[in-house]
Design a protein around this motif. Sequence first.
Motif, PDB file in Angstrom:
ATOM      1  N   HIS A 174       0.813  -1.212   0.000  1.00  0.00           N
ATOM      2  CA  HIS A 174       0.000   0.000   0.000  1.00  0.00           C
ATOM      3  C   HIS A 174       0.851   1.268   0.000  1.00  0.00           C
ATOM      4  CE1 HIS A 174       0.474  -1.885   3.936  1.00  0.00           C
ATOM      5  NE2 HIS A 174       0.736  -0.679   4.371  1.00  0.00           N
ATOM      6  N   PHE A 175       2.178   1.109   0.049  1.00  0.00           N
ATOM      7  CA  PHE A 175       3.084   2.259  -0.079  1.00  0.00           C
ATOM      8  C   PHE A 175       3.725   2.222  -1.462  1.00  0.00           C
ATOM      9  CE2 PHE A 175       2.538   2.505   4.412  1.00  0.00           C
ATOM     10  CZ  PHE A 175       2.804   3.828   4.744  1.00  0.00           C
ATOM     11  N   LEU A 176       3.787   3.379  -2.099  1.00  0.00           N
ATOM     12  CA  LEU A 176       4.252   3.465  -3.480  1.00  0.00           C
ATOM     13  C   LEU A 176       5.289   4.568  -3.639  1.00  0.00           C
ATOM     14  CD1 LEU A 176       3.951   2.926  -6.600  1.00  0.00           C
ATOM     15  CD2 LEU A 176       2.113   4.630  -6.558  1.00  0.00           C
ATOM     16  N   GLU A 177       6.405   4.226  -4.276  1.00  0.00           N
ATOM     17  CA  GLU A 177       7.407   5.236  -4.622  1.00  0.00           C
ATOM     18  C   GLU A 177       6.971   5.896  -5.933  1.00  0.00           C
ATOM     19  OE1 GLU A 177      11.786   5.268  -6.492  1.00  0.00           O
ATOM     20  OE2 GLU A 177      11.674   4.188  -4.566  1.00  0.00           O
ATOM     21  N   CYS A 178       6.522   7.142  -5.834  1.00  0.00           N
ATOM     22  CA  CYS A 178       6.043   7.871  -7.014  1.00  0.00           C
ATOM     23  C   CYS A 178       7.081   8.875  -7.514  1.00  0.00           C
ATOM     24  CB  CYS A 178       4.737   8.595  -6.696  1.00  0.00           C
ATOM     25  SG  CYS A 178       4.869   9.791  -5.351  1.00  0.00           S
ATOM     26  N   HIS A 179       8.188   8.964  -6.799  1.00  0.00           N
ATOM     27  CA  HIS A 179       9.262   9.919  -7.092  1.00  0.00           C
ATOM     28  C   HIS A 179      10.462   9.425  -6.291  1.00  0.00           C
ATOM     29  CE1 HIS A 179      11.547  13.679  -6.797  1.00  0.00           C
ATOM     30  NE2 HIS A 179      10.775  14.212  -7.734  1.00  0.00           N
ATOM     31  N   ILE A 207       4.628  13.405  -8.714  1.00  0.00           N
ATOM     32  CA  ILE A 207       4.876  12.138  -9.408  1.00  0.00           C
ATOM     33  C   ILE A 207       5.857  12.449 -10.533  1.00  0.00           C
ATOM     34  CG2 ILE A 207       3.872  10.264 -10.769  1.00  0.00           C
ATOM     35  CD1 ILE A 207       1.181  10.917  -9.374  1.00  0.00           C
ATOM     36  N   SER A 208       7.030  11.882 -10.472  1.00  0.00           N
ATOM     37  CA  SER A 208       8.042  12.199 -11.480  1.00  0.00           C
ATOM     38  C   SER A 208       7.690  11.565 -12.817  1.00  0.00           C
ATOM     39  CB  SER A 208       9.421  11.721 -11.022  1.00  0.00           C
ATOM     40  OG  SER A 208       9.474  10.312 -10.989  1.00  0.00           O
ATOM     41  N   ARG A 209       8.242  12.111 -13.875  1.00  0.00           N
ATOM     42  CA  ARG A 209       7.958  11.602 -15.214  1.00  0.00           C
ATOM     43  C   ARG A 209       8.365  10.140 -15.345  1.00  0.00           C
ATOM     44  NH1 ARG A 209       9.929  15.218 -20.148  1.00  0.00           N
ATOM     45  NH2 ARG A 209       8.442  16.582 -19.080  1.00  0.00           N
ATOM     46  N   SER A 210       9.477   9.778 -14.743  1.00  0.00           N
ATOM     47  CA  SER A 210       9.958   8.398 -14.848  1.00  0.00           C
ATOM     48  C   SER A 210       9.077   7.408 -14.065  1.00  0.00           C
ATOM     49  CB  SER A 210      11.399   8.299 -14.346  1.00  0.00           C
ATOM     50  OG  SER A 210      11.484   8.670 -12.985  1.00  0.00           O
ATOM     51  N   HIS A 211       8.267   7.936 -13.131  1.00  0.00           N
ATOM     52  CA  HIS A 211       7.404   7.070 -12.319  1.00  0.00           C
ATOM     53  C   HIS A 211       5.935   7.131 -12.744  1.00  0.00           C
ATOM     54  CE1 HIS A 211      10.928   7.200  -9.706  1.00  0.00           C
ATOM     55  NE2 HIS A 211      10.404   6.227  -8.971  1.00  0.00           N
ATOM     56  N   GLU A 212       5.613   7.938 -13.737  1.00  0.00           N
ATOM     57  CA  GLU A 212       4.218   8.169 -14.123  1.00  0.00           C
ATOM     58  C   GLU A 212       3.479   6.875 -14.488  1.00  0.00           C
ATOM     59  OE1 GLU A 212       3.339  11.023 -17.141  1.00  0.00           O
ATOM     60  OE2 GLU A 212       4.254  12.675 -16.039  1.00  0.00           O
ATOM     61  N   LYS A 213       4.048   6.099 -15.385  1.00  0.00           N
ATOM     62  CA  LYS A 213       3.371   4.899 -15.888  1.00  0.00           C
ATOM     63  C   LYS A 213       3.173   3.876 -14.779  1.00  0.00           C
ATOM     64  CE  LYS A 213       3.579   1.433 -19.576  1.00  0.00           C
ATOM     65  NZ  LYS A 213       4.358   0.936 -20.753  1.00  0.00           N
ATOM     66  N   HIS A 214       4.216   3.611 -14.011  1.00  0.00           N
ATOM     67  CA  HIS A 214       4.135   2.633 -12.923  1.00  0.00           C
ATOM     68  C   HIS A 214       3.144   3.096 -11.855  1.00  0.00           C
ATOM     69  CE1 HIS A 214       5.371  -0.488 -10.156  1.00  0.00           C
ATOM     70  NE2 HIS A 214       5.617   0.427  -9.227  1.00  0.00           N
ATOM     71  N   THR A 215       3.174   4.382 -11.535  1.00  0.00           N
ATOM     72  CA  THR A 215       2.263   4.925 -10.530  1.00  0.00           C
ATOM     73  C   THR A 215       0.816   4.748 -10.967  1.00  0.00           C
ATOM     74  OG1 THR A 215       3.880   6.555  -9.736  1.00  0.00           O
ATOM     75  CG2 THR A 215       1.547   7.029  -9.328  1.00  0.00           C
ATOM     76  N   LYS A 216       0.533   5.046 -12.206  1.00  0.00           N
ATOM     77  CA  LYS A 216      -0.839   4.896 -12.729  1.00  0.00           C
ATOM     78  C   LYS A 216      -1.296   3.445 -12.639  1.00  0.00           C
ATOM     79  CE  LYS A 216      -3.662   6.004 -16.822  1.00  0.00           C
ATOM     80  NZ  LYS A 216      -4.232   4.683 -17.086  1.00  0.00           N
ATOM     81  N   THR A 217      -0.424   2.513 -13.011  1.00  0.00           N
ATOM     82  CA  THR A 217      -0.763   1.091 -12.984  1.00  0.00           C
ATOM     83  C   THR A 217      -1.064   0.617 -11.568  1.00  0.00           C
ATOM     84  OG1 THR A 217       0.609   0.628 -14.920  1.00  0.00           O
ATOM     85  CG2 THR A 217       0.067  -1.233 -13.497  1.00  0.00           C
ATOM     86  N   ILE A 218      -0.198   0.946 -10.614  1.00  0.00           N
ATOM     87  CA  ILE A 218      -0.379   0.507  -9.233  1.00  0.00           C
ATOM     88  C   ILE A 218      -1.598   1.157  -8.608  1.00  0.00           C
ATOM     89  CG2 ILE A 218       0.649   0.454  -6.937  1.00  0.00           C
ATOM     90  CD1 ILE A 218       1.910  -1.454  -8.999  1.00  0.00           C
TER      91      ILE A 218
END
Length: 224
Positions: A174-179, A207-218
């Motif tokens: 439930h914790f996510l690295e978004c940046h 939310i950093s650009r490099s984490h955008e896709k992964h963040t959206k998925t999770i």
Amino acid sequence: MDIVIISNDKKSKEILKQHILEIDSTANISLFNENIDLKHELTHFNKHTIFFIYLSEPFSNGIHIAKTISHYFFETSIIFVSSSLQASRYIYDVNHCYFIYEPDLKDKLLAALNKAANNNQRIAIVNKGKTSLIPCSDIIFFERDLRQTIIHLEDKTIKTYENLKKYDEQTGPHFLECHRSFLVNLSKVIEYHRTYFIMSNGLHVPISRSHEKHTKTIFEQYFL
């Protein structure tokens, strides 16, 4: 993950067990009827065990079991399941973390397990020579600022020199690295935007650009 399922309905127990194993194939699941000898069986479990209690009429039976479990393990996670919405009138007499209406079981199970994991997990935070055990459910997000990590809680912040990676490894799904400098508790997210979160304390987390896709998925897997 240690899980106990308590119900007099054998079929309901087996269905729930199968759904749990589809989410976590390594889960250790024990099945009991309502006549469980709690004083004996509870010695085999601990406060990190997740208890699923099916409520059927008379609902007082399941409520009594939950109260006994809470007496032994004050911080444990109890999830009620019932095919009757009338059961929801009784569950507030005892500490619990989730109620699932049985027809919604498959759709709500992952959210319930995430809530339970968040509910009883603690991490050690070292600050000024003192170690504090903080429930993960109290943490809104972690922020890395130069050489310090700032832990944002609802009513205060704590600063430590421990690195962010350590807390990423200690906290649950439930914790996510978004940046690279932020680790957020998804259960504390109020709004999700493509480039930032708004958290329960009103602060914006980028939310950093490099984490955008992964963040959206999770995020979609967690909530949708």
